[in-house]
Write a protein that holds these residues in place. Structure first.
Motif, PDB file in Angstrom:
ATOM      1  N   TYR A 193     -56.993  23.809 -24.746  1.00  0.00           N
ATOM      2  CA  TYR A 193     -56.056  24.412 -25.698  1.00  0.00           C
ATOM      3  C   TYR A 193     -56.525  25.813 -26.096  1.00  0.00           C
ATOM      4  N   ASN A 194     -57.822  25.953 -26.412  1.00  0.00           N
ATOM      5  CA  ASN A 194     -58.349  27.262 -26.779  1.00  0.00           C
ATOM      6  C   ASN A 194     -58.179  28.260 -25.646  1.00  0.00           C
ATOM      7  N   ALA A 195     -58.452  27.792 -24.415  1.00  0.00           N
ATOM      8  CA  ALA A 195     -58.352  28.679 -23.259  1.00  0.00           C
ATOM      9  C   ALA A 195     -56.916  29.163 -23.067  1.00  0.00           C
ATOM     10  N   ARG A 196     -55.962  28.260 -23.197  1.00  0.00           N
ATOM     11  CA  ARG A 196     -54.562  28.651 -23.058  1.00  0.00           C
ATOM     12  C   ARG A 196     -54.169  29.616 -24.164  1.00  0.00           C
ATOM     13  N   PHE A 197     -54.679  29.382 -25.372  1.00  0.00           N
ATOM     14  CA  PHE A 197     -54.364  30.241 -26.511  1.00  0.00           C
ATOM     15  C   PHE A 197     -54.807  31.679 -26.244  1.00  0.00           C
ATOM     16  N   VAL A 198     -55.999  31.839 -25.652  1.00  0.00           N
ATOM     17  CA  VAL A 198     -56.509  33.181 -25.318  1.00  0.00           C
ATOM     18  C   VAL A 198     -55.606  33.847 -24.295  1.00  0.00           C
ATOM     19  N   LEU A 199     -55.237  33.121 -23.258  1.00  0.00           N
ATOM     20  CA  LEU A 199     -54.428  33.692 -22.184  1.00  0.00           C
ATOM     21  C   LEU A 199     -53.027  34.056 -22.644  1.00  0.00           C
ATOM     22  N   GLU A 200     -52.507  33.345 -23.636  1.00  0.00           N
ATOM     23  CA  GLU A 200     -51.165  33.646 -24.128  1.00  0.00           C
ATOM     24  C   GLU A 200     -51.107  34.974 -24.867  1.00  0.00           C
ATOM     25  N   HIS A 212     -54.865  27.826 -11.447  1.00  0.00           N
ATOM     26  CA  HIS A 212     -55.139  28.633 -10.252  1.00  0.00           C
ATOM     27  C   HIS A 212     -56.577  29.145 -10.218  1.00  0.00           C
ATOM     28  N   PHE A 213     -57.069  29.673 -11.364  1.00  0.00           N
ATOM     29  CA  PHE A 213     -58.393  30.304 -11.393  1.00  0.00           C
ATOM     30  C   PHE A 213     -59.489  29.399 -11.955  1.00  0.00           C
ATOM     31  N   GLY A 214     -59.108  28.349 -12.664  1.00  0.00           N
ATOM     32  CA  GLY A 214     -60.091  27.388 -13.147  1.00  0.00           C
ATOM     33  C   GLY A 214     -60.704  27.700 -14.495  1.00  0.00           C
ATOM     34  N   SER A 215     -60.568  28.937 -14.997  1.00  0.00           N
ATOM     35  CA  SER A 215     -61.169  29.308 -16.279  1.00  0.00           C
ATOM     36  C   SER A 215     -60.583  30.628 -16.758  1.00  0.00           C
ATOM     37  N   VAL A 216     -60.797  30.933 -18.041  1.00  0.00           N
ATOM     38  CA  VAL A 216     -60.384  32.222 -18.590  1.00  0.00           C
ATOM     39  C   VAL A 216     -61.152  33.347 -17.904  1.00  0.00           C
ATOM     40  N   GLN A 217     -62.435  33.127 -17.667  1.00  0.00           N
ATOM     41  CA  GLN A 217     -63.249  34.139 -16.993  1.00  0.00           C
ATOM     42  C   GLN A 217     -62.689  34.455 -15.608  1.00  0.00           C
ATOM     43  N   GLY A 218     -62.241  33.418 -14.907  1.00  0.00           N
ATOM     44  CA  GLY A 218     -61.665  33.633 -13.589  1.00  0.00           C
ATOM     45  C   GLY A 218     -60.427  34.498 -13.638  1.00  0.00           C
ATOM     46  N   VAL A 219     -59.615  34.296 -14.680  1.00  0.00           N
ATOM     47  CA  VAL A 219     -58.411  35.117 -14.854  1.00  0.00           C
ATOM     48  C   VAL A 219     -58.801  36.558 -15.154  1.00  0.00           C
ATOM     49  N   PHE A 220     -59.772  36.738 -16.040  1.00  0.00           N
ATOM     50  CA  PHE A 220     -60.140  38.074 -16.487  1.00  0.00           C
ATOM     51  C   PHE A 220     -60.864  38.887 -15.409  1.00  0.00           C
ATOM     52  N   THR A 221     -61.447  38.232 -14.441  1.00  0.00           N
ATOM     53  CA  THR A 221     -62.150  38.964 -13.376  1.00  0.00           C
ATOM     54  C   THR A 221     -61.284  39.128 -12.119  1.00  0.00           C
ATOM     55  N   HIS A 246     -53.443  43.054 -15.838  1.00  0.00           N
ATOM     56  CA  HIS A 246     -54.710  43.646 -15.391  1.00  0.00           C
ATOM     57  C   HIS A 246     -55.035  44.902 -16.183  1.00  0.00           C
ATOM     58  N   GLN A 247     -54.010  45.670 -16.531  1.00  0.00           N
ATOM     59  CA  GLN A 247     -54.232  46.876 -17.336  1.00  0.00           C
ATOM     60  C   GLN A 247     -54.794  46.524 -18.709  1.00  0.00           C
ATOM     61  N   VAL A 248     -54.256  45.461 -19.313  1.00  0.00           N
ATOM     62  CA  VAL A 248     -54.761  45.029 -20.627  1.00  0.00           C
ATOM     63  C   VAL A 248     -56.187  44.525 -20.520  1.00  0.00           C
ATOM     64  N   ILE A 249     -56.454  43.713 -19.520  1.00  0.00           N
ATOM     65  CA  ILE A 249     -57.801  43.123 -19.344  1.00  0.00           C
ATOM     66  C   ILE A 249     -58.861  44.212 -19.111  1.00  0.00           C
ATOM     67  N   SER A 250     -58.499  45.234 -18.329  1.00  0.00           N
ATOM     68  CA  SER A 250     -59.478  46.269 -17.940  1.00  0.00           C
ATOM     69  C   SER A 250     -59.460  47.489 -18.853  1.00  0.00           C
TER      70      SER A 250
END
Length: 212
Positions: A151-158, A174-183, A204-208
């Motif tokens: 739940y926390n992980a989904r909350f961050v990604l939203e 798809h990526f298995g974790s928040v870190q996987g999405v962010f990298t 990607h622009q927001v993440i980087s």
């Protein structure tokens, strides 16, 4: 006399509620900018006060679900005080829609307390603070962070552009974790089902993004 401390969001000053609470000799009300909720009273309790009109408006503009989920994520005992009768307004909301909103809050573990008016709300907030800080001997104004969950992980990604609950779930799968999405690169993000190239690029622009 044991003093009770209540943190009140500065926006609540306008309605006179804070002044009613301050009339108590054993209360110290601190006017602060709360990032979540309207009143923090200790014991992991966060209180969101909503008049019937505001409650219905928050459902229409989408604030309702976000506010409830943030309260649940950051506090162990979220409370919503519904001030006045939500069923007696001239709103076009159906009984089913209002009942569904209340049922959803209850399912999220949110305590719903009805109040006929601002005076009753002041009394409820006072006694909740007294119970948390004096009767229960529990003074902390903010609860301990909850354990990390999906739940926390989904909350961050939203928080990413154009990412809702369904997209967040697909990204995690798809990526298995928040870190996987962010990298991930923009191209890799676009490979996720229903994440288009334009959305992937914005994410990607927001993440980087970097300050300065």
């Amino acid at each position: 006399m044991t003093m009770i401390e209540i943190h009140a969001d500065m926006r609540e000053q306008r309605c006179g509620l804070v002044d009613l609470i301050k009339k108590r000799a054993d209360v110290n009300v601190l006017d602060v900018a709360l990032p979540i909720g309207d009143f923090s009273v200790g014991g992991g309790i966060i209180i969101e006060r909503k008049t019937a009109k505001d409650f219905l408006g928050s459902i229409i503009d989408g604030r309702f679900h976000e506010q409830v989920l943030k309260m649940k994520l950051n506090y162990s005992k979220p409370v919503v005080i519904l001030e006045s009768d939500i069923y007696s307004t001239r709103s076009k909301f159906s009984l089913q829609a209002l009942g569904g909103a209340l049922a959803w809050m209850a399912a999220q573990g949110v305590n719903i307390i009805p109040a006929p008016g601002i005076e009753a709300t002041a009394e409820i907030i006072y006694f909740m603070a007294k119970n948390a800080q004096v009767e229960m001997k529990d003074v902390p104004m903010r609860s301990k962070k909850p354990p990390v969950t999906e739940y926390n992980a989904r909350f961050v990604l939203e928080g990413l552009p154009a990412v809702g609950p369904a997209q967040a779930q697909r990204l995690l799968e798809h990526f298995g974790s928040v870190q996987g999405v962010f990298t991930a690169t923009a191209e890799e993000l676009s490979m996720v089902s229903r994440i288009g190239k334009a959305t992937a690029e914005r994410m990607h622009q927001v993440i980087s993004w970097k300050l300065g």
